[in-house]
Enzyme design. Structure first.
Site, PDB file in Angstrom:
ATOM      1  N   HIS A  44       1.029  -1.295  -0.067  1.00  0.00           N
ATOM      2  CA  HIS A  44       0.120   0.063   0.049  1.00  0.00           C
ATOM      3  C   HIS A  44       0.864   1.168   0.035  1.00  0.00           C
ATOM      4  O   HIS A  44       0.297   2.396  -0.235  1.00  0.00           O
ATOM      5  CB  HIS A  44      -1.020   0.037   1.153  1.00  0.00           C
ATOM      6  CG  HIS A  44      -1.654  -1.200   1.544  1.00  0.00           C
ATOM      7  ND1 HIS A  44      -2.854  -1.415   0.467  1.00  0.00           N
ATOM      8  CD2 HIS A  44      -1.947  -1.877   2.531  1.00  0.00           C
ATOM      9  CE1 HIS A  44      -3.524  -2.436   0.799  1.00  0.00           C
ATOM     10  NE2 HIS A  44      -2.959  -2.911   1.994  1.00  0.00           N
ATOM     11  N   ASP A 103      -2.846 -10.810  -2.262  1.00  0.00           N
ATOM     12  CA  ASP A 103      -3.181 -10.454  -0.952  1.00  0.00           C
ATOM     13  C   ASP A 103      -4.824  -9.978  -0.958  1.00  0.00           C
ATOM     14  O   ASP A 103      -5.180  -9.467  -2.087  1.00  0.00           O
ATOM     15  CB  ASP A 103      -2.465  -9.267  -0.652  1.00  0.00           C
ATOM     16  CG  ASP A 103      -2.731  -8.720   1.006  1.00  0.00           C
ATOM     17  OD1 ASP A 103      -1.857  -8.832   1.704  1.00  0.00           O
ATOM     18  OD2 ASP A 103      -3.807  -7.848   1.039  1.00  0.00           O
ATOM     19  N   HIS A 113      -6.137  -7.494   0.060  1.00  0.00           N
ATOM     20  CA  HIS A 113      -6.478  -6.006  -0.173  1.00  0.00           C
ATOM     21  C   HIS A 113      -5.675  -5.286  -1.383  1.00  0.00           C
ATOM     22  O   HIS A 113      -4.727  -6.125  -1.786  1.00  0.00           O
ATOM     23  CB  HIS A 113      -5.729  -5.154   1.220  1.00  0.00           C
ATOM     24  CG  HIS A 113      -6.481  -5.861   2.421  1.00  0.00           C
ATOM     25  ND1 HIS A 113      -5.622  -6.752   3.287  1.00  0.00           N
ATOM     26  CD2 HIS A 113      -7.435  -5.609   2.798  1.00  0.00           C
ATOM     27  CE1 HIS A 113      -6.387  -7.101   4.150  1.00  0.00           C
ATOM     28  NE2 HIS A 113      -7.567  -6.531   3.998  1.00  0.00           N
ATOM     29  N   ASP A 166      -3.936 -13.170   3.764  1.00  0.00           N
ATOM     30  CA  ASP A 166      -5.284 -12.732   4.051  1.00  0.00           C
ATOM     31  C   ASP A 166      -6.608 -12.893   3.260  1.00  0.00           C
ATOM     32  O   ASP A 166      -7.716 -12.615   3.777  1.00  0.00           O
ATOM     33  CB  ASP A 166      -5.305 -11.140   4.601  1.00  0.00           C
ATOM     34  CG  ASP A 166      -4.551 -10.277   3.671  1.00  0.00           C
ATOM     35  OD1 ASP A 166      -4.441 -10.807   2.510  1.00  0.00           O
ATOM     36  OD2 ASP A 166      -3.796  -9.125   4.240  1.00  0.00           O
TER      37      ASP A 166
HETATM   38  C1  9RB Z   1      -9.582   2.080   9.974  1.00  0.00           C
HETATM   39  C2  9RB Z   1      -9.243   1.860   8.688  1.00  0.00           C
HETATM   40  C3  9RB Z   1      -7.708  -1.317   7.652  1.00  0.00           C
HETATM   41  C4  9RB Z   1      -6.156  -0.953   7.399  1.00  0.00           C
HETATM   42  C5  9RB Z   1      -5.560  -1.882   6.935  1.00  0.00           C
HETATM   43  C6  9RB Z   1      -5.940  -3.117   6.556  1.00  0.00           C
HETATM   44  C7  9RB Z   1      -4.994  -4.223   5.970  1.00  0.00           C
HETATM   45  C8  9RB Z   1      -4.168  -4.160   5.239  1.00  0.00           C
HETATM   46  C9  9RB Z   1      -3.345  -5.029   4.726  1.00  0.00           C
HETATM   47  C10 9RB Z   1      -7.239  -3.400   6.792  1.00  0.00           C
HETATM   48  C11 9RB Z   1      -8.077  -2.525   7.480  1.00  0.00           C
HETATM   49  C12 9RB Z   1      -9.674   2.888   7.856  1.00  0.00           C
HETATM   50  C13 9RB Z   1      -9.373   1.149  11.056  1.00  0.00           C
HETATM   51  C14 9RB Z   1      -9.464   3.162   6.694  1.00  0.00           C
HETATM   52  O1  9RB Z   1      -3.512  -6.389   5.205  1.00  0.00           O
HETATM   53  N1  9RB Z   1      -3.012  -5.173   3.563  1.00  0.00           N
HETATM   54  O2  9RB Z   1      -2.500  -5.882   2.684  1.00  0.00           O
HETATM   55  N2  9RB Z   1      -8.449  -0.214   8.438  1.00  0.00           N
HETATM   56  N3  9RB Z   1      -8.316   0.830   8.258  1.00  0.00           N
HETATM   57  N4  9RB Z   1     -10.241   3.635   8.722  1.00  0.00           N
HETATM   58  N5  9RB Z   1     -10.448   3.160  10.098  1.00  0.00           N
HETATM   59  C15 9RB Z   1     -10.949   3.698  11.360  1.00  0.00           C
HETATM   60 ZN    ZN Z   2      -3.777  -7.523   2.976  1.00  0.00          ZN
END
Ligand code: 9RB
Ligand code: ZN
Length: 370
Positions: free
Chosen positions: A142, A178, A180, A266
């Protein structure tokens, strides 16, 4: 055939802090201080399984290098690198989006993660190994030129792709499985017709609004970005269809000299940060599919670099299956296999087919060798 394997104990020392999963603990918002979802164990337990099963005996150990400033600056701004250095000296900080924390000295581990991707790509390109797996942490896909995001700090794979180019490799494809969207890798090469980035991910999961099938690459590189947004619930059947209808034909058409895989675990059925259903069988099949095209187009050169994956229980069995498949050996039968392969919805569903067919129609626009 020799298969490379890279891990370093310092990867487990990356410290995402005492947060409530993703967000800082705060009694006023009901967030109980806990640990970050990105724990050392999800990766450390893959390594321990690789050792305990004996798979390590079938692999050629590759050692990470420490990514230099020059290597990092092929992707990132001087300002961002300096911020990481300064915050690392000041006891820790955040890479830029408020949810990418790191501890004191964090930049040293980030350099070793980028250097892990560099070292594996180097070993594959020079023929020291035929293919391989770099189990690096923290992740990178990312991360943007001037800030990190989503627990990704340095763009490990993008930096390693630049290293491959410096060795004379012309055409490189990155396949990101992945859960995401691989938005950082995509952004790094969206205007480069010699780098194809393909991302299979849960539709609109993270980053919000990123990874639509309409993102196609910029200017002369139009067609060199390919996104396959998958409906939540997509499992082994859906992924097999996506490989057969999108990824394999796109790779054949692009005909890279090297394939790099952004390997997030994931997309596995037990992961807390996505809603996809892959089993270790599914990950094995993804590995086989990419390796088969690599055998056809680039003498089997595949460098698999670890990204996300947060199930400390099931992730190791998926990672082990991928590394086994790369090495061409079978040592361990996933004890959860029957259960997870048998989950309802593992077969290709009509709405998944419809989503994948949209991406499949764009394969004709992938640039060919000119
Ligand atoms: C939250 C947000 C996330 C951030 C990163 C991941 C996974 C990343 C990964 C999943 C959820 C936002 C907590 C936007 O594994 N990449 O490969 N959540 N992000 N807003 N808020 C409150
Ligand atoms: Zn991921």
């Amino acid at each position: 055939m020799t298969s490379g394997y890279l891990y370093h104990e310092l990867y487990a020392w990356h410290d995402a802090g005492t947060v409530d999963g993703l967000l800082p603990g705060n009694p006023r918002t009901g967030l109980q201080p806990f640990h970050h979802l990105d724990t050392p164990d999800s990766k450390r337990r893959i390594h321990e399984l690789v050792v305990a099963s004996g798979l390590i005996e079938h692999l050629t150990r590759v050692r990470p290098v420490v990514a230099t400033d020059d290597q990092i600056l092929t992707v990132h701004s001087e300002d961002y690198l300096q911020r990481l250095i300064d915050q690392s000296a000041a006891g820790g900080g955040d890479a830029g989006d408020g949810i990418s924390p790191f501890g004191a000295g964090g930049i040293d581990i980030m350099r070793l993660a980028a250097g892990g991707a560099i070292a594996l790509v180097h070993a594959v390109v020079t023929g020291e190994v035929s293919n391989g797996y770099a189990l690096v942490r923290p992740s990178g896909h990312h991360s943007q030129a001037d800030h990190g995001m989503g627990m990704a700090y340095l763009a490990n794979i993008a930096i390693a792709v630049h290293h491959a180019k410096s060795l004379g490799v012309e055409r490189i494809a990155v396949v990101d499985w992945d859960a995401h969207h691989g938005n950082g890798t995509q952004a790094a090469f969206a205007a480069d017709p010699n780098v194809l980035t393909v991302s299979l991910h849960q539709d609109n999961c993270f980053p919000p609004g990123s990874g639509a099938v309409t993102e196609r690459g910029i200017g002369v590189a139009a067609g060199s970005v390919l996104n396959v947004p998958l409906p939540p619930g997509t499992g082994n059947g859906g992924y097999a269809y996506a490989m057969a209808e999108v990824v394999t034909p796109a790779l054949r058409r692009f005909s890279p000299d090297l394939i790099v895989v952004a390997s997030g675990l994931d997309s596995g059925a037990m992961d807390p940060l996505a809603r996809l259903l892959l089993s270790s069988t599914g990950y094995r099949q993804l590995t086989r599919a990419v390796s088969d095209v690599a055998d056809e187009v680039c003498a089997g050169r595949v460098a698999v670099v670890h990204e996300g994956g947060y199930s400390e229980v099931y992730g190791p069995l998926c990672g082990h299956a991928i590394i086994e498949e790369l090495a061409g050996v079978r040592l361990l039968d996933d004890p959860y296999r029957e259960l997870v392969d048998g989950f309802g919805g593992q077969d290709l569903q009509p709405h998944q087919r419809a989503a994948i067919d949209v991406a499949s129609a764009l394969v004709d626009e992938v640039p060919t060798r000119g």
